[in-house]
Design an enzyme around this catalytic site. Structure first.
Site, PDB file in Angstrom:
ATOM      1  N   LYS A 188      82.848  41.489  31.302  1.00 40.41           N
ATOM      2  CA  LYS A 188      83.606  40.655  30.367  1.00 40.41           C
ATOM      3  C   LYS A 188      83.246  40.979  28.909  1.00 40.41           C
ATOM      4  O   LYS A 188      82.378  41.785  28.649  1.00 40.41           O
ATOM      5  CB  LYS A 188      83.366  39.169  30.673  1.00 40.41           C
ATOM      6  CG  LYS A 188      83.926  38.755  32.045  1.00 40.41           C
ATOM      7  CD  LYS A 188      85.418  38.964  32.113  1.00 40.41           C
ATOM      8  CE  LYS A 188      86.056  38.386  33.364  1.00 40.41           C
ATOM      9  NZ  LYS A 188      85.722  39.066  34.616  1.00 40.41           N
TER      10      LYS A 188
HETATM   11  C1  LIG Z   1      91.127  35.303  35.316  1.00 32.75           C
HETATM   12  C2  LIG Z   1      89.762  35.113  35.917  1.00 32.75           C
HETATM   13  N1  LIG Z   1      89.345  33.876  36.206  1.00 32.75           N
HETATM   14  C3  LIG Z   1      88.138  33.638  36.725  1.00 32.75           C
HETATM   15  C4  LIG Z   1      87.258  34.678  37.012  1.00 32.75           C
HETATM   16  C5  LIG Z   1      85.951  34.369  37.629  1.00 32.75           C
HETATM   17  O1  LIG Z   1      84.887  34.700  36.787  1.00 32.75           O
HETATM   18  P1  LIG Z   1      83.395  34.727  37.328  1.00 32.75           P
HETATM   19  O2  LIG Z   1      83.180  36.061  37.986  1.00 32.75           O
HETATM   20  O3  LIG Z   1      82.530  34.562  36.107  1.00 32.75           O
HETATM   21  O4  LIG Z   1      83.252  33.606  38.282  1.00 32.75           O
HETATM   22  C6  LIG Z   1      87.643  35.989  36.733  1.00 32.75           C
HETATM   23  C7  LIG Z   1      86.738  37.088  37.025  1.00 32.75           C
HETATM   24  O5  LIG Z   1      86.983  38.242  36.817  1.00 32.75           O
HETATM   25  C8  LIG Z   1      88.929  36.219  36.175  1.00 32.75           C
HETATM   26  O6  LIG Z   1      89.347  37.455  35.887  1.00 32.75           O
END
Ligand SMILES: Cc1ncc(COP(=O)(O)O)c(C=O)c1O
Length: 388
Positions: A188
């Site tokens: 990210k």
């Molecule tokens: C649009 C979106 N929402 C939520 C997430 C979930 O993030 P995390 O891996 O920090 O739980 C991601 C992960 O890539 C994502 O792309």
């Protein structure tokens, strides 16, 4: 060439801050996590921030805190990662999937309005800032997505996993909806390795999320072992979760936060390069940027390989890999995933734009430090492949 799809940029102070944590002897959640929360809230202009171990946890805490329950219906785009919708199923609620705009991959006020006209019992919406830019949130005529939802008392949760630092109308994402969730996963725009942040201006959402983040314990107990005066006693007021962010991760986040705007500018530089060098390629659709370019976090740079190209998307990905260029796909839409398709009997015909995106989309490398030589090689390789 060996150009990975994603590469973690280091800021300056990661090692210094992590060393401080290691030397303190207190590795789990404490002062670094609190400081990270404070600085992050300040940086997006939100009142409260709650650091957790992933964006998925933040989304779960958000839907729980606003009171999403069994059988509730919640709007969510199909073009997203499963986390955006799975948290609704944790609560027994049902996602109502939306199509998106072809050019941006974002939901629009028109798409939301159409769904609200069909379903009169929508309780909330998950707004996904796909790729790092916000959809039309508010307008002067009160026709934005937030305006529409607020007029119908629909709660708004923003999945801003891609959108730090991003702005809409000169305000940071994180200062708009009822609650906003960010991701600090390794690929990210800033990272803590694994991690996430829930931000809100609503004190009751914040207090509930804070309690549920740590087992439903009714008070902050981080100091219970370190502060001689702290009481050992605590109560459990709900069956909560174990979602806290350890200080080791927060230390990395604090260092990354210091360089967030520089990271963003670097991504913007890559995007500008692609826009210029690929703009004239007829058989590729570039991502439409609907906010000023400096208000976009540029987490992703998804291009679409049109049917007029010499190869289809899958062959394109294979040929790019042969030249040593990593790519990815965002996303195989949720209406095509077995669980959602079978549970909700979803039909591809209800998602015409998402379908077109899914067939054509491929995300190009975009990250700080990607050199002009590498960007040039990527663009030349793309020209060769699609015009072969
Ligand atoms: C649009 C979106 N929402 C939520 C997430 C979930 O993030 P995390 O891996 O920090 O739980 C991601 C992960 O890539 C994502 O792309």
């Amino acid at each position: 060439m060996d150009i990975p799809f994603s590469k973690v940029p280091l800021a300056v102070n990661e090692i210094n801050y992590v060393t401080e944590v290691l030397k303190s002897g207190w590795l789990t959640t404490s002062s670094k996590a609190h400081l990270f929360e404070k600085r992050f809230a300040e940086s997006v202009g939100a009142k409260y921030a709650c650091a957790v171990n992933s964006c998925t946890s933040a989304l779960h805490l958000a839907v729980e805190a606003i009171g999403i329950n069994k059988g509730d219906k919640v709007l969510v785009p199909s073009l997203t990662f499963t986390a955006s919708a799975e948290v609704l199923r944790y609560m027994g609620a049902d996602p109502v999937f939306m199509d998106v705009d072809y050019d941006t991959g974002l939901i629009t006020p028109e798409i939301v309005k159409e769904k609200l006209d069909i379903h009169n019992n929508i309780k909330a919406i998950i707004i996904v800032h796909y790729g790092g830019q916000a959809p039309v949130m508010t307008t002067s005529g009160n026709q934005g997505i937030l305006d529409l939802c607020r007029s119908k008392k629909i709660r708004t949760i923003e999945d801003a996993a891609h959108a730090f630092p991003s702005k809409y109308d000169n305000r940071y994402i994180g200062s708009f909806g009822d609650v906003t969730c960010f991701s600090f996963y390794a690929n990210k725009t800033i990272t803590t390795g694994e991690g996430g942040m829930l931000v809100t201006d609503d004190e009751s959402i914040y207090q509930r999320a804070k309690v549920m983040r740590l087992h439903g314990i009714n008070r902050d107990i981080w100091t219970r072992f370190t502060d001689k005066k702290a009481s050992w006693e605590y109560d459990v007021v709900a069956p909560g979760y174990k979602y806290n962010m350890p200080d080791v991760n927060a230390a990395i986040g604090l260092a990354q936060l210091e360089e967030a705007e520089w990271f963003r500018k670097e991504r913007q530089r890559c995007a500008a390069y692609y826009m210029e060098k690929l703009g004239a390629v007829d058989c590729i659709d570039l991502p439409a940027c609907t906010v000023p370019t400096e208000h976009h976090s540029w987490h992703l740079f998804p291009v679409k390989i049109k049917p007029s190209a010499a190869v289809n998307r899958n062959t394109f990905i294979e040929l790019m890999a042969k030249e040593g260029i990593g790519t990815s796909v965002h996303y195989k839409p949720l209406h095509r995933m077995t669980y959602y398709r079978e549970t909700y009997r979803l039909d591809t015909h209800d998602f015409p734009n998402t379908e077109k995106i899914w067939e054509r989309t491929v995300s190009l490398p975009i990250y700080p430090g990607l050199t002009e030589g590498e960007l040039d090689f990527i663009c030349k390789t793309i020209h060769n492949i699609v015009n072969k």
